[in-house]
Enzyme design. Structure first.
Site, mmCIF file in Angstrom:
data_model
loop_
_atom_site.group_PDB
_atom_site.id
_atom_site.type_symbol
_atom_site.label_atom_id
_atom_site.label_comp_id
_atom_site.label_asym_id
_atom_site.label_seq_id
_atom_site.Cartn_x
_atom_site.Cartn_y
_atom_site.Cartn_z
ATOM 1 N N ASP A 264 0.865 -1.166 0.000
ATOM 2 C CA ASP A 264 0.000 0.000 0.000
ATOM 3 C C ASP A 264 0.916 1.235 0.000
ATOM 4 O OD1 ASP A 264 -2.186 1.637 -0.056
ATOM 5 O OD2 ASP A 264 -3.209 0.727 1.635
HETATM 6 C C1 BGC Z 1 -5.174 3.143 0.240
HETATM 7 C C2 BGC Z 1 -5.384 2.089 -0.832
HETATM 8 C C3 BGC Z 1 -5.273 2.723 -2.194
HETATM 9 C C4 BGC Z 1 -3.943 3.410 -2.309
HETATM 10 C C5 BGC Z 1 -3.676 4.020 -3.669
HETATM 11 C C6 BGC Z 1 -3.941 3.984 -0.006
HETATM 12 O O1 BGC Z 1 -3.889 5.073 0.853
HETATM 13 O O2 BGC Z 1 -5.087 2.499 1.499
HETATM 14 O O3 BGC Z 1 -6.631 1.470 -0.646
HETATM 15 O O4 BGC Z 1 -5.459 1.740 -3.175
HETATM 16 O O5 BGC Z 1 -3.866 4.422 -1.338
HETATM 17 O O6 BGC Z 1 -4.455 5.143 -3.886
#
Ligand code: BGC
Length: 750
Positions: A264
């Site tokens: 993530d």
């Molecule tokens: C979130 C994810 C997301 C990623 C990319 C993160 O902050 O937890 O769910 O896919 O950002 O935008």
């Protein structure tokens, strides 16, 4: 790695690649400002592309920019290895469907698959190859803002949704036209943070992990999901970005997942804040744990070259890894990235998915699907005969969300546009043929500091400067002229979502005051709640004649609600989460383990419960929802009261629609195991079925029950976990929700 397509190419490329080129493939960057063509100096992203240091990009906003970036990447890559493009397409792309938690309330897998299929077609027409969905974190805590994106509290329902969304996104093959790769997230137990506080850690029994939080991932993998994203949280003290036993062990080992695991956003470097060591140490931990790509942080890029040269000896972190092991881990991750690209068809054709063909699907078709989905997602919680309305009645529409567009989209609608939303006021006007009398009644919230926080992704909350008393008086006057008032209340879109945990998941105070004032007029009230989580509605149902839980329903959410209000659609939604009776009654679920002094549903001294929960405030239970008709359930029957472990037993129940309107009933089967080796949930969902019933119709619904349904894990540790099934009695509970069921007993022989 996918040997069906491109396996040999992957091997050939791996044999030719330098260490630096391999590390470059592990770098996953945000599109951000992109290339900014014509600028005097190259953007940081452009420099990385020129140096062959990017494996994939997420967040491009158009086909043209994806093509430009691909062009630049190919020019910068000695071996002409293409990028793939990803995006957060959580509940639709340009066409925003109801929030995932709302879609879960439809319990309709064909519908959910269709919304995912439409989103895939829109996303792929814009040059995207992968979407960061489905989000399949089981969530039982209404404080947690990301409940909005989740499939709700139950692993059986969540597993069905994981499979349906994966099928919808990928079809038979994520490389086929109009399809994209799914990314199951967030692995794992991200939905069980301490105190409901986003990013916080989860400490739970391994049994809970195996039975509640992991199964949706197993279902998504079984449906062919091509990728997985790791979660920010720690599980039982080990942060997920370093959790080798769960990623390499359970995910790859037990489920046989052979796709790509991405971090993530900056999740690798955050291991240092978790206390797992220096930046170099945590890079190695993440790589060893099986995180193949590093999203945004560029920590692999910064530290892997030196680690691959010298290895790491960090006794203070309990880690000692020789250089050749580091190089082997880099090879493993790089081969998985290339294998993913091969699976997407990109190693055969770097322009796969970037040609604009097939074009985006017809938006009118998407809108019709969104409207149907919104009507099927709303849950009718109470109806004293007020609904459906005759469009000829004198209806007023009051409330801070009555004319709202932007908040209706719901959180994580990054490609949605508020202008695409038809507000409830207009949707009701279109059906009734004239506008309802209207007043906003109050502001959504009053606190300036909270308005600022809610407007972080653009302004969706503005405030009427008038004094509250003046707004209330206006609303009361409007209500007094009407036969019935629809009251549109709820949350702003960013009340829910990432980093939007709430201490008090209930209706904001000004809205409760509005409801009190309107209730005092005596005009019957229909309350429609637009929200991103399971709000505690204690006290609301006592003030209204009908209550509809509409979530944030996307571009056509209010139209779906208007269809229900005027009887153009039949309510069929069922709660995918228990609504707490009071904000503090969380986490809560139908599948809680019993105590020695079980909760009776109301306060009893010296039993489990809450001293200050008024006796008349029951939560709306999981699976609950009303129709505009009555469906009668005859007592359930079993084809045998006793069975051997290999037998299949038929569980049947006869339903009759005794009311005047058609019904889509969701028949639910729960299981309890009253005698086991450990405490088992008081009951948990094991099967459900949709049944359409015309007025007066009777149908028998049959479920096949096997002994495997009663298996459960014993897990003193993850490594020693095993699934067992005991002979003896189980109870099956059949009914329209998790509370109003009828039991039937079945004994399994040894
Ligand atoms: C979130 C994810 C997301 C990623 C990319 C993160 O902050 O937890 O769910 O896919 O950002 O935008």
């Amino acid at each position: 790695m996918d040997r069906r397509r491109g396996g040999e190419t992957v091997d050939r490329l791996m044999a030719q690649m330098t260490l630096a080129e391999k590390i470059g493939q592990l770098n996953l960057l945000a599109a951000g400002e992109g290339l900014v063509t014509g600028a005097a100096t190259a953007t940081p992203l452009a420099k990385r592309l020129d140096a062959g240091q990017v494996g994939a990009i997420f967040g491009t906003k158009s086909l043209a920019s994806a093509r430009d970036l691909q062009d630049r990447a190919l020019a910068g890559s000695r071996l002409k290895i293409p990028l793939f493009f990803a995006e957060d397409v959580i509940h639709g792309h340009r066409t925003v469907f109801p929030l995932p938690i709302a879609l879960a309330a439809s319990w309709d897998m064909a519908l959910i698959e269709a919304t995912a299929g439409f989103a895939a077609a829109e996303a792929s027409a814009e040059g995207l190859h992968q979407v960061y969905a489905p989000m399949i974190d089981v969530s039982r805590d209404a404080r947690w803002g990301r409940m909005a994106e989740s499939p709700g509290e139950d692993p059986h329902l969540a597993g069905a949704i994981a499979a349906a969304m994966t099928r919808g996104l990928q079809g038979d093959d994520p490389a086929s036209p109009g399809r994209v790769a799914a990314c199951l997230k967030h692995f794992v137990a991200y939905g069980a943070p301490l105190s409901g506080r986003d990013y916080d850690n989860a400490s739970l029994a391994w049994e809970d992990l195996l039975e509640t939080y992991l199964p949706p991932f197993a279902q998504g993998v079984a449906a062919g999901a091509a990728s997985v994203m790791a979660a920010f949280n720690a599980v039982n003290k080990l942060p997920m970005h370093a959790h080798e036993p769960l990623i390499e062990g359970w995910l790859r080992g037990t489920t046989g997942f052979d796709g790509l695991v991405v971090s993530d956003y900056t999740g690798i470097r955050e291991l240092t804040a978790h206390g797992l060591g220096s930046p170099a140490t945590v890079v190695l931990r993440a790589l060893a744990a099986g995180i193949d790509m590093d999203m945004v942080g560029e920590d692999y890029l910064a530290h892997l070259p030196a680690l691959a040269e010298a290895g790491l000896d960090a006794p203070e972190a309990g880690l000692s890894v020789p250089a050749e092991r580091v190089r082997a881990l880099i090879d493993r991750a790089c081969a998985r990235v290339l294998g993913f690209k091969a699976r997407l068809g990109l190693l055969d054709d770097p322009w796969r998915g970037l040609t604009g063909s097939p074009p985006a699907p017809d938006r009118a078709e998407g809108r019709a699907l969104a409207r149907k989905a919104a009507a099927r997602s709303a849950v009718l919680l109470k109806n004293d005969g007020l609904l459906p309305h005759d469009p000829a009645a004198r209806v007023a529409l009051i409330g801070p969300l009555a004319r709202d567009r932007a908040n209706m989209l719901g959180t994580w609608s990054v490609s949605g546009r508020a202008a695409d939303v038809t507000p409830l006021f207009e949707a009701m006007t279109a059906i009734a043929g004239r506008p309802p009398a209207h007043a906003p009644g109050c502001n959504l919230i009053e606190e300036d500091w909270l308005v600022d926080r809610l407007n972080v992704h653009g302004v969706t909350v503005t405030r009427d400067p008038r004094p509250e008393a003046e707004m209330l008086a206006e609303a009361v006057a409007v209500a007094q002229t009407a036969d019935v008032v629809v009251v549109a209340l709820g949350e702003a879109k960013e009340h829910a979502g990432e980093s939007s945990s709430r201490l008090c998941p209930d209706l904001p105070a000004p809205q409760r005051r509005l409801l009190d004032a309107l209730a005092a007029t005596g005009t019957p009230l229909v309350v429609a709640v637009f929200a991103g989580r399971a709000l505690a509605l204690g006290g609301v149902d006592g003030r209204c004649g009908a209550l509809l839980y509409a979530w944030h329903g996307g571009i056509a959410g209010p139209e779906g609600v208007a269809d229900l209000i005027f009887g153009r659609a039949e309510p069929s939604g069922r709660l995918p989460v228990t609504l707490p009776a009071a904000p503090g009654q969380t986490p809560v679920s139908h599948a809680e383990d019993p105590t020695g002094r079980p909760w009776t549903g109301r306060f009893v001294k010296f039993r489990t419960g809450w001293l200050d929960l008024p006796g008349d405030r029951q939560p709306y239970p999981f699976g609950f929802g009303l129709s505009y008709t009555e469906v009668d359930y005859a007592p359930p029957r079993l084809s045998a009261a006793e069975a051997g472990p290999e037998d299949r037993v038929r569980l049947s129940v006869t339903l009759t629609n005794t009311g005047p309107r058609p019904a889509t009933e969701t028949v639910q089967v729960y299981l309890s195991d009253p005698e086991a080796r450990i405490t088992r949930p008081a009951r948990h969902l094991v099967a459900f079925r949709h049944v359409d019933l015309a007025p007066g119709a009777t149908r028998e619904v049959v479920f096949e029950i096997g002994a495997d349904l009663a298996r459960y894990p014993l897990a003193p540790s993850l490594e020693t976990a095993r699934w067992v099934r005991d002979p003896g009695r189980i109870v099956l509970h059949v009914g329209p929700n998790s509370r109003d069921t009828r039991p039937v007993e079945l004994t399994w022989r040894a």
